[in-house]
Design an enzyme around this catalytic site. Structure first.
Site, PDB file in Angstrom:
ATOM      1  N   ARG A 125       3.519  11.774  15.628  1.00 54.86           N
ATOM      2  CA  ARG A 125       2.232  11.321  15.132  1.00 54.86           C
ATOM      3  C   ARG A 125       1.168  12.400  15.328  1.00 54.86           C
ATOM      4  O   ARG A 125       0.361  12.664  14.451  1.00 54.86           O
ATOM      5  CB  ARG A 125       1.869  10.054  15.919  1.00 54.86           C
ATOM      6  CG  ARG A 125       0.815   9.246  15.271  1.00 54.86           C
ATOM      7  CD  ARG A 125       0.752   7.892  15.945  1.00 54.86           C
ATOM      8  NE  ARG A 125      -0.330   7.132  15.370  1.00 54.86           N
ATOM      9  CZ  ARG A 125      -1.220   6.491  16.081  1.00 54.86           C
ATOM     10  NH1 ARG A 125      -1.170   6.501  17.389  1.00 54.86           N
ATOM     11  NH2 ARG A 125      -2.165   5.798  15.492  1.00 54.86           N
ATOM     12  N   ASP A 185      -6.149  -4.739   5.826  1.00 52.99           N
ATOM     13  CA  ASP A 185      -5.334  -5.654   6.628  1.00 52.99           C
ATOM     14  C   ASP A 185      -5.914  -7.074   6.544  1.00 52.99           C
ATOM     15  O   ASP A 185      -5.176  -8.058   6.414  1.00 52.99           O
ATOM     16  CB  ASP A 185      -5.300  -5.236   8.107  1.00 52.99           C
ATOM     17  CG  ASP A 185      -5.054  -3.737   8.275  1.00 52.99           C
ATOM     18  OD1 ASP A 185      -4.144  -3.359   8.994  1.00 52.99           O
ATOM     19  OD2 ASP A 185      -5.811  -2.947   7.655  1.00 52.99           O
ATOM     20  N   ARG A 188      -5.107  -8.629   3.214  1.00 54.30           N
ATOM     21  CA  ARG A 188      -3.708  -9.089   3.168  1.00 54.30           C
ATOM     22  C   ARG A 188      -3.573 -10.412   3.925  1.00 54.30           C
ATOM     23  O   ARG A 188      -2.874 -11.326   3.491  1.00 54.30           O
ATOM     24  CB  ARG A 188      -2.787  -8.030   3.795  1.00 54.30           C
ATOM     25  CG  ARG A 188      -2.598  -6.812   2.911  1.00 54.30           C
ATOM     26  CD  ARG A 188      -1.682  -5.784   3.575  1.00 54.30           C
ATOM     27  NE  ARG A 188      -1.410  -4.671   2.657  1.00 54.30           N
ATOM     28  CZ  ARG A 188      -1.338  -3.393   3.002  1.00 54.30           C
ATOM     29  NH1 ARG A 188      -1.542  -3.035   4.262  1.00 54.30           N
ATOM     30  NH2 ARG A 188      -1.072  -2.468   2.106  1.00 54.30           N
ATOM     31  N   HIS A 212      -6.050   0.167  12.282  1.00 52.69           N
ATOM     32  CA  HIS A 212      -5.409  -0.158  11.001  1.00 52.69           C
ATOM     33  C   HIS A 212      -3.896   0.010  11.158  1.00 52.69           C
ATOM     34  O   HIS A 212      -3.433   1.034  11.632  1.00 52.69           O
ATOM     35  CB  HIS A 212      -5.933   0.779   9.914  1.00 52.69           C
ATOM     36  CG  HIS A 212      -5.090   0.798   8.680  1.00 52.69           C
ATOM     37  ND1 HIS A 212      -4.906  -0.302   7.886  1.00 52.69           N
ATOM     38  CD2 HIS A 212      -4.370   1.799   8.096  1.00 52.69           C
ATOM     39  CE1 HIS A 212      -4.115   0.011   6.867  1.00 52.69           C
ATOM     40  NE2 HIS A 212      -3.775   1.278   6.980  1.00 52.69           N
TER      41      HIS A 212
HETATM   42  P1  NAD Z   1      -0.487  11.088  -2.504  1.00 53.80           P
HETATM   43  O1  NAD Z   1       0.484  12.070  -1.927  1.00 53.80           O
HETATM   44  O2  NAD Z   1      -0.147  10.328  -3.734  1.00 53.80           O
HETATM   45  O3  NAD Z   1      -1.894  11.822  -2.767  1.00 53.80           O
HETATM   46  C1  NAD Z   1      -2.467  12.703  -1.867  1.00 53.80           C
HETATM   47  C2  NAD Z   1      -3.286  13.682  -2.670  1.00 53.80           C
HETATM   48  O4  NAD Z   1      -4.013  14.521  -1.764  1.00 53.80           O
HETATM   49  C3  NAD Z   1      -2.433  14.616  -3.560  1.00 53.80           C
HETATM   50  O5  NAD Z   1      -2.870  14.543  -4.882  1.00 53.80           O
HETATM   51  C4  NAD Z   1      -2.668  15.990  -2.937  1.00 53.80           C
HETATM   52  O6  NAD Z   1      -2.618  17.031  -3.878  1.00 53.80           O
HETATM   53  C5  NAD Z   1      -4.063  15.801  -2.351  1.00 53.80           C
HETATM   54  N1  NAD Z   1      -4.383  16.829  -1.356  1.00 53.80           N
HETATM   55  C6  NAD Z   1      -3.614  17.326  -0.362  1.00 53.80           C
HETATM   56  N2  NAD Z   1      -4.277  18.298   0.294  1.00 53.80           N
HETATM   57  C7  NAD Z   1      -5.500  18.399  -0.288  1.00 53.80           C
HETATM   58  C8  NAD Z   1      -6.640  19.203  -0.049  1.00 53.80           C
HETATM   59  N3  NAD Z   1      -6.664  20.119   0.929  1.00 53.80           N
HETATM   60  N4  NAD Z   1      -7.709  19.036  -0.840  1.00 53.80           N
HETATM   61  C9  NAD Z   1      -7.717  18.130  -1.844  1.00 53.80           C
HETATM   62  N5  NAD Z   1      -6.662  17.326  -2.107  1.00 53.80           N
HETATM   63  C10 NAD Z   1      -5.575  17.471  -1.339  1.00 53.80           C
HETATM   64  O7  NAD Z   1      -0.816  10.081  -1.305  1.00 53.80           O
HETATM   65  P2  NAD Z   1      -1.437   8.615  -1.456  1.00 53.80           P
HETATM   66  O8  NAD Z   1      -0.334   7.638  -1.588  1.00 53.80           O
HETATM   67  O9  NAD Z   1      -2.537   8.646  -2.432  1.00 53.80           O
HETATM   68  O10 NAD Z   1      -2.046   8.425   0.011  1.00 53.80           O
HETATM   69  C11 NAD Z   1      -3.156   9.195   0.418  1.00 53.80           C
HETATM   70  C12 NAD Z   1      -3.504   8.884   1.871  1.00 53.80           C
HETATM   71  O11 NAD Z   1      -3.997   7.540   1.959  1.00 53.80           O
HETATM   72  C13 NAD Z   1      -2.311   8.970   2.821  1.00 53.80           C
HETATM   73  O12 NAD Z   1      -2.745   9.547   4.042  1.00 53.80           O
HETATM   74  C14 NAD Z   1      -1.937   7.519   3.031  1.00 53.80           C
HETATM   75  O13 NAD Z   1      -1.252   7.298   4.246  1.00 53.80           O
HETATM   76  C15 NAD Z   1      -3.306   6.885   3.022  1.00 53.80           C
HETATM   77  N6  NAD Z   1      -3.361   5.438   2.805  1.00 53.80           N
HETATM   78  C16 NAD Z   1      -4.290   4.763   3.514  1.00 53.80           C
HETATM   79  C17 NAD Z   1      -4.410   3.400   3.385  1.00 53.80           C
HETATM   80  C18 NAD Z   1      -5.442   2.681   4.200  1.00 53.80           C
HETATM   81  O14 NAD Z   1      -5.493   1.452   4.241  1.00 53.80           O
HETATM   82  N7  NAD Z   1      -6.299   3.424   4.901  1.00 53.80           N
HETATM   83  C19 NAD Z   1      -3.582   2.695   2.497  1.00 53.80           C
HETATM   84  C20 NAD Z   1      -2.655   3.418   1.753  1.00 53.80           C
HETATM   85  C21 NAD Z   1      -2.541   4.800   1.929  1.00 53.80           C
END
Ligand code: NAD
Length: 351
Positions: A125, A185, A188, A212
Site C-alpha cells: 500500500r 460508500d 451504496r 473510504h
Molecule cells: P484509469 O486508469 O481508467 O484512469 C486514470 C487516468 O489517469 C488515465 O487516463 C491516466 O492516463 C491518467 N494519468 C495518470 N498519470 C497522470 C498524470 N501525471 N497526469 C494526468 N493524468 C494522469 O483509472 P480510473 O478507473 O479512472 O480510476 C482513477 C482513480 O480513481 C484510481 O485511483 C481509482 O482507484 C480511483 N477511484 C476512486 C473512487 C472513490 O470512491 N474515491 C472510486 C473509483 C475509483
C-alpha cells in the site's frame, strides 16, 4: 476533422482566417469582445473511467457547462474531448477544452483529480501511495498555479491519504481540499437499504464515515426513514448479536466495490455521480451535508493530522462546517484506529 479546421493549443477546433471570410463579415457585426467566463469552470485531471463518468454526469446534469480535461495520454484526451463536443447540440452550451497543458485549467472553480496508477501485483500500500504521490506532485502545483482560488476534489485512491498529500502539495487551506471519501460508500449503503425496505434511496438516510473502503464505519444510530431511527426499533442493530444481521448491509457495501471491479474491471458511474453531486453543492453554494474526506484532527478524539470522512457542510468555500455526530464507543474506536493506520502510512511518504 473539417478540411479547413485545425486544433489550437487549447484543444479547441479553430478555423483559420475567420475574420477575412466574406460570408462571416456579412453575417456578423462584432459589438463587444466575447468573454470565456461561465463562472462554473471545472477541471478534471485524468480522463480514465472515473474522470469521464464524472464529466458526463456534470455536463448532463447541468452542474457545469465549462469543462477542462487534462491527462498525459494525448490521443485519449483528444478523443474524449471530440466525442463530448459532438454532443454539444444535446447539451446546454457546453464548452469543452482538453490539453496536456495546464494553461487551459486557468480560473477553475473546482479541480477534480482522478488521475492515478493502479496497484501492481504484490505491491504494498505504501509503495502505491508513493507512486501516486509522485503523480500528484506533477499535477497539484500546476492546478494551484493556474487556479489559486480553486477547490480541489480528490478521487484517486487511497483517497483519504491522497487528499492529505494534495493538501500538503497545494498549500491551500484545509477547507479547500476535499476527498470524495465515503460519499460513495454512503450512497451504496442507502441503495441497499432501499432495496431491503422497498423505499426510495433518496428517502433512506444513513451515513458511512471514516476511511473510504474496507474500514469505513456505518453510523447505525443515525439510520432512519422519515426520522424514525432504526436503533429505536432494534437496540442491537449493527452489532454482532443483532438477530436481524443488519450489519450485513455494510459488509455488502465494502464487498460491492470489489464485485463491480471483478465484473466490469473498474467502477465508474456511481463515483461519477458522487463527484457531480459534490461539485454541484460547491458551485451552487448549497450548504448541503455530504460525508467527504476532510481534516479531522481534533474531531472525535483524533490526534493525528489525517483526512477522513465526516458529514461536512459544502458550499462555495468548500467545507464550512463539520457535523458532530454522537458516536458509540465502537464507532469511535474504529475511527481512531483508521486515523492511526493512515498516520503511520503518511509518515513514510517522501514529498
Ligand atoms: P484509469 O486508469 O481508467 O484512469 C486514470 C487516468 O489517469 C488515465 O487516463 C491516466 O492516463 C491518467 N494519468 C495518470 N498519470 C497522470 C498524470 N501525471 N497526469 C494526468 N493524468 C494522469 O483509472 P480510473 O478507473 O479512472 O480510476 C482513477 C482513480 O480513481 C484510481 O485511483 C481509482 O482507484 C480511483 N477511484 C476512486 C473512487 C472513490 O470512491 N474515491 C472510486 C473509483 C475509483
Amino acid at each position: 476533422m473539417p478540411a479547413n479546421g485545425s486544433s489550437d493549443s487549447n484543444g479547441l477546433w479553430g478555423f483559420k482566417d475567420k475574420t477575412k471570410m466574406a460570408t462571416l463579415q456579412q453575417l456578423i457585426q462584432p459589438v463587444q469582445p466575447k468573454t470565456d467566463d461561465t463562472n462554473n469552470k471545472v477541471t478534471v485531471v485524468g480522463t480514465g473511467q472515473v474522470g469521464m463518468a464524472a464529466v458526463f454526469a456534470m455536463l448532463t446534469q447541468g452542474v457545469t457547462n465549462n469543462i477542462a480535461l487534462v491527462d498525459v495520454m494525448e490521443n485519449k484526451l483528444k478523443g474524449e474531448m471530440m466525442d463530448l463536443q459532438h454532443g454539444s447540440a444535446f447539451m446546454k452550451n457546453a464548452k469543452i477544452q482538453a490539453s496536456t497543458d495546464y494553461a487551459i485549467t486557468a480560473f477553475s472553480k473546482i479541480c477534480v483529480v482522478t488521475a492515478g496508477v493502479r496497484q501492481r501485483e504484490g505491491e504494498s500500500r505504501l509503495a502505491l501511495v508513493q507512486r501516486n504521490t509522485d503523480v500528484l506532485k506533477r499535477i497539484i502545483p500546476k492546478l494551484v498555479q493556474y487556479s489559486p482560488d480553486t477547490i480541489l476534489i480528490i478521487a484517486s485512491n487511497p483517497v483519504d491519504i491522497l487528499t492529505y498529500v494534495s493538501w500538503k502539495l497545494s498549500g491551500l487551506p484545509k477547507h479547500r481540499v476535499i476527498g470524495s471519501g465515503t460519499n460513495l460508500d454512503s450512497a451504496r449503503f442507502r441503495y441497499l437499504l432501499s432495496e431491503k425496505l422497498s423505499v426510495a434511496a433518496t428517502s433512506c438516510h444513513g451515513y458511512i464515515i471514516g476511511e473510504h473502503g474496507d474500514s469505513s464505519v456505518p453510523i447505525w444510530s443515525g439510520v432512519n426513514v422519515a426520522g424514525v431511527r432504526f436503533c429505536d426499533l432494534n437496540q442491537r442493530i449493527g452489532t454482532e448479536t443483532d438477530p436481524e444481521n443488519w450489519n450485513e448491509l455494510h459488509e455488502m457495501v465494502v464487498r460491492s466495490a470489489y464485485e463491480v471491479i471483478r465484473l466490469k474491471g473498474y467502477t465508474s458511474w456511481a463515483i461519477g455521480l458522487s463527484l457531480s453531486q459534490l461539485a454541484r453543492a460547491i458551485l451552487t453554494n448549497a450548504n448541503s451535508v455530504h460525508p467527504v474526506s476532510t481534516y479531522v484532527m481534533g474531531e472525535h478524539g483524533i490526534d493525528e493530522e489525517v483526512f477522513l470522512s465526516l458529514p461536512c457542510v459544502l458550499g462555495q468555500n468548500g467545507v464550512s462546517d463539520v457535523i458532530r455526530q454522537p458516536l458509540t464507543e465502537i464507532e469511535l474506536a474504529l475511527l481512531q484506529k483508521s486515523a492511526l493506520v493512515m498516520s503511520a502510512v503518511q509518515i513514510g511518504i517522501i514529498f
